[in-house]
Design a protein around this motif. Sequence first.
Motif, PDB file in Angstrom:
ATOM      1  N   GLU A  82      24.750 -32.035  13.286  1.00  0.00           N
ATOM      2  CA  GLU A  82      25.508 -31.942  12.807  1.00  0.00           C
ATOM      3  C   GLU A  82      24.764 -30.826  12.173  1.00  0.00           C
ATOM      4  O   GLU A  82      25.020 -29.879  11.526  1.00  0.00           O
ATOM      5  CB  GLU A  82      25.593 -33.199  11.693  1.00  0.00           C
ATOM      6  CG  GLU A  82      26.931 -33.269  11.159  1.00  0.00           C
ATOM      7  CD  GLU A  82      27.040 -35.005  10.529  1.00  0.00           C
ATOM      8  OE1 GLU A  82      26.580 -35.056   9.450  1.00  0.00           O
ATOM      9  OE2 GLU A  82      27.539 -35.369  11.226  1.00  0.00           O
ATOM     10  N   LYS A  84      22.219 -28.757  12.920  1.00  0.00           N
ATOM     11  CA  LYS A  84      22.702 -27.477  13.728  1.00  0.00           C
ATOM     12  C   LYS A  84      23.737 -26.518  13.518  1.00  0.00           C
ATOM     13  O   LYS A  84      23.499 -25.485  13.046  1.00  0.00           O
ATOM     14  CB  LYS A  84      22.778 -27.698  15.746  1.00  0.00           C
ATOM     15  CG  LYS A  84      21.596 -26.895  16.078  1.00  0.00           C
ATOM     16  CD  LYS A  84      21.177 -27.603  17.298  1.00  0.00           C
ATOM     17  CE  LYS A  84      21.647 -26.248  18.499  1.00  0.00           C
ATOM     18  NZ  LYS A  84      21.286 -26.415  20.015  1.00  0.00           N
ATOM     19  N   ALA A  85      24.485 -27.934  13.627  1.00  0.00           N
ATOM     20  CA  ALA A  85      25.733 -26.457  13.257  1.00  0.00           C
ATOM     21  C   ALA A  85      26.170 -26.219  12.409  1.00  0.00           C
ATOM     22  O   ALA A  85      26.559 -25.122  11.535  1.00  0.00           O
ATOM     23  CB  ALA A  85      26.944 -28.128  13.737  1.00  0.00           C
ATOM     24  N   TYR A  86      25.443 -27.062  10.936  1.00  0.00           N
ATOM     25  CA  TYR A  86      25.134 -26.027   9.673  1.00  0.00           C
ATOM     26  C   TYR A  86      24.281 -25.896   9.552  1.00  0.00           C
ATOM     27  O   TYR A  86      24.893 -24.182   8.759  1.00  0.00           O
ATOM     28  CB  TYR A  86      25.001 -27.567   8.069  1.00  0.00           C
ATOM     29  CG  TYR A  86      25.805 -28.449   7.851  1.00  0.00           C
ATOM     30  CD1 TYR A  86      26.987 -27.659   6.953  1.00  0.00           C
ATOM     31  CD2 TYR A  86      26.421 -29.750   8.954  1.00  0.00           C
ATOM     32  CE1 TYR A  86      27.998 -28.429   6.387  1.00  0.00           C
ATOM     33  CE2 TYR A  86      27.749 -30.251   8.428  1.00  0.00           C
ATOM     34  CZ  TYR A  86      28.377 -29.842   7.226  1.00  0.00           C
ATOM     35  OH  TYR A  86      29.450 -30.527   7.056  1.00  0.00           O
ATOM     36  N   GLN A  87      23.670 -25.083  10.460  1.00  0.00           N
ATOM     37  CA  GLN A  87      22.726 -23.858  10.137  1.00  0.00           C
ATOM     38  C   GLN A  87      22.724 -23.121  10.855  1.00  0.00           C
ATOM     39  O   GLN A  87      22.616 -22.075   9.804  1.00  0.00           O
ATOM     40  CB  GLN A  87      20.905 -24.414  10.917  1.00  0.00           C
ATOM     41  CG  GLN A  87      20.319 -25.475   9.992  1.00  0.00           C
ATOM     42  CD  GLN A  87      19.164 -26.287  11.189  1.00  0.00           C
ATOM     43  OE1 GLN A  87      19.280 -26.999  11.960  1.00  0.00           O
ATOM     44  NE2 GLN A  87      17.972 -26.289  10.742  1.00  0.00           N
ATOM     45  N   ALA A  88      24.191 -23.228  11.951  1.00  0.00           N
ATOM     46  CA  ALA A  88      24.691 -21.561  12.160  1.00  0.00           C
ATOM     47  C   ALA A  88      25.647 -21.150  11.078  1.00  0.00           C
ATOM     48  O   ALA A  88      25.439 -20.412  11.543  1.00  0.00           O
ATOM     49  CB  ALA A  88      25.147 -22.514  13.473  1.00  0.00           C
ATOM     50  N   LYS A  89      26.197 -22.318  10.590  1.00  0.00           N
ATOM     51  CA  LYS A  89      26.963 -21.938   9.286  1.00  0.00           C
ATOM     52  C   LYS A  89      26.324 -20.879   8.725  1.00  0.00           C
ATOM     53  O   LYS A  89      26.507 -19.717   7.706  1.00  0.00           O
ATOM     54  CB  LYS A  89      27.661 -23.134   8.738  1.00  0.00           C
ATOM     55  CG  LYS A  89      29.182 -22.955   8.777  1.00  0.00           C
ATOM     56  CD  LYS A  89      29.827 -24.329   7.777  1.00  0.00           C
ATOM     57  CE  LYS A  89      30.975 -25.110   8.337  1.00  0.00           C
ATOM     58  NZ  LYS A  89      31.314 -25.715   7.399  1.00  0.00           N
ATOM     59  N   VAL A  90      24.936 -21.734   8.235  1.00  0.00           N
ATOM     60  CA  VAL A  90      24.181 -20.494   6.708  1.00  0.00           C
ATOM     61  C   VAL A  90      23.820 -19.361   7.215  1.00  0.00           C
ATOM     62  O   VAL A  90      24.050 -18.198   6.932  1.00  0.00           O
ATOM     63  CB  VAL A  90      23.547 -21.558   6.259  1.00  0.00           C
ATOM     64  CG1 VAL A  90      22.025 -20.667   5.876  1.00  0.00           C
ATOM     65  CG2 VAL A  90      23.145 -23.089   5.368  1.00  0.00           C
ATOM     66  N   LYS A  92      25.005 -17.852   9.743  1.00  0.00           N
ATOM     67  CA  LYS A  92      26.111 -16.600  10.408  1.00  0.00           C
ATOM     68  C   LYS A  92      26.508 -15.891   8.980  1.00  0.00           C
ATOM     69  O   LYS A  92      27.008 -14.807   8.347  1.00  0.00           O
ATOM     70  CB  LYS A  92      27.799 -18.047   9.846  1.00  0.00           C
ATOM     71  CG  LYS A  92      28.740 -17.248  10.820  1.00  0.00           C
ATOM     72  CD  LYS A  92      29.794 -17.763  11.554  1.00  0.00           C
ATOM     73  CE  LYS A  92      31.787 -16.574  11.709  1.00  0.00           C
ATOM     74  NZ  LYS A  92      32.161 -17.847  10.302  1.00  0.00           N
ATOM     75  N   TYR A  93      26.417 -17.138   7.152  1.00  0.00           N
ATOM     76  CA  TYR A  93      26.661 -16.465   6.263  1.00  0.00           C
ATOM     77  C   TYR A  93      25.999 -16.291   6.090  1.00  0.00           C
ATOM     78  O   TYR A  93      26.600 -14.069   5.385  1.00  0.00           O
ATOM     79  CB  TYR A  93      27.284 -17.706   5.514  1.00  0.00           C
ATOM     80  CG  TYR A  93      27.187 -17.232   3.699  1.00  0.00           C
ATOM     81  CD1 TYR A  93      28.153 -17.345   3.660  1.00  0.00           C
ATOM     82  CD2 TYR A  93      26.268 -17.223   2.999  1.00  0.00           C
ATOM     83  CE1 TYR A  93      28.871 -17.202   2.285  1.00  0.00           C
ATOM     84  CE2 TYR A  93      26.702 -16.861   1.092  1.00  0.00           C
ATOM     85  CZ  TYR A  93      27.679 -16.583   1.167  1.00  0.00           C
ATOM     86  OH  TYR A  93      28.630 -16.285  -0.011  1.00  0.00           O
ATOM     87  N   LYS A  94      24.583 -16.089   6.577  1.00  0.00           N
ATOM     88  CA  LYS A  94      23.452 -14.877   6.063  1.00  0.00           C
ATOM     89  C   LYS A  94      23.753 -13.693   6.193  1.00  0.00           C
ATOM     90  O   LYS A  94      23.691 -12.864   6.087  1.00  0.00           O
ATOM     91  CB  LYS A  94      22.239 -15.164   5.965  1.00  0.00           C
ATOM     92  CG  LYS A  94      21.770 -16.300   4.677  1.00  0.00           C
ATOM     93  CD  LYS A  94      20.659 -16.946   5.380  1.00  0.00           C
ATOM     94  CE  LYS A  94      19.545 -18.107   4.938  1.00  0.00           C
ATOM     95  NZ  LYS A  94      18.068 -18.332   5.005  1.00  0.00           N
ATOM     96  N   GLU A  96      26.521 -12.241   7.847  1.00  0.00           N
ATOM     97  CA  GLU A  96      27.696 -11.603   6.633  1.00  0.00           C
ATOM     98  C   GLU A  96      27.881 -11.164   5.093  1.00  0.00           C
ATOM     99  O   GLU A  96      28.365 -10.678   4.872  1.00  0.00           O
ATOM    100  CB  GLU A  96      29.386 -12.830   6.853  1.00  0.00           C
ATOM    101  CG  GLU A  96      29.751 -12.646   8.170  1.00  0.00           C
ATOM    102  CD  GLU A  96      30.526 -14.312   8.147  1.00  0.00           C
ATOM    103  OE1 GLU A  96      30.901 -14.351   9.112  1.00  0.00           O
ATOM    104  OE2 GLU A  96      30.853 -14.682   7.254  1.00  0.00           O
TER     105      GLU A  96
END
Length: 231
Positions: A82, A84-90, A92-94, A96
């Motif tokens: 979980e 890792k998934a959120y870190q990837a999301k962050v 990705k956001y950074k 973008e």
Amino acid sequence: MSNNENMSFWQRFIKSITKANELGHEEDVMLDHDYDGIKELDNVLPPWWLYGFYITIAISVFYYIAIYILGWYGQEDEYKAELKAYQAKVAKYKKEHPELYKTENLVAFTDAQSLAKGKELFATKTCTACHLPDGGGSIGPNLTDDYWILGGGFQNVFNTISKGGRPGKGMVAWEKTISQEDRQLLASYVLSLRGTKPATPKAPEGDLWDGDKKVETNNATEPAEEKPAEE
Ligand code: HEC
């Protein structure tokens, strides 16, 4: 017990899983102590409960072996996945929104959590050695007043922390060793010290600033009696 034959299947089933002592036979299981007339019955643990208990013990052994010895997917793996998934999301956001991380777009944090982090960094990154824990200043200048040698306001303070002070003065460029986010936290914390009362404040140095605007005065380093009202 004698009327076992007369019991229905259901009654026998209930009796076998509860092993309840029949009403009227309390003396069979009565313990012989007596507290002010209160007596205790030594009933057996109901088998339905006891087997449930045994099953939980068996499951715990199975669970322990499966998760900790055989290394099956457990809570910790779930947590890591979980995270890792959120870190990837962050990340990705950074990626973008690169404009959020451009120096010229950075602003001071004002929330308590960020300022607490800034305060912690101020100590762990050794800023306190030259500016004192309360920002009063020793080798480095007082950070609590409205006078700045290298410029007031978030952008200037952030820039000073990043690029350092004048050569030979001792304030190094921290951008090599402190991340941008941490420098942003530090600058925010430094600005939050404004107007606090350090124990041994160093006399003001530099020019008088009103936020990020320089105030034009003739004798800038003269201590100001009245701090200009702001906000
Ligand atoms: C080795 C001593 C030393 C350390 C450590 C140090 N500073 Fe400084 N700091 C100074 C000196 C000296 C100056 C004044 C530089 C000049 O006059 O050009 C200064 C200036 C500053 C200024 C600008 C003050 C002004 O009046 O413009 C800020 C902001 C600042 N430091 C923040 C920090 C932070 C944040 C840290 C920790 C990451 C830190 N300093 C660590 C010595 C230090």
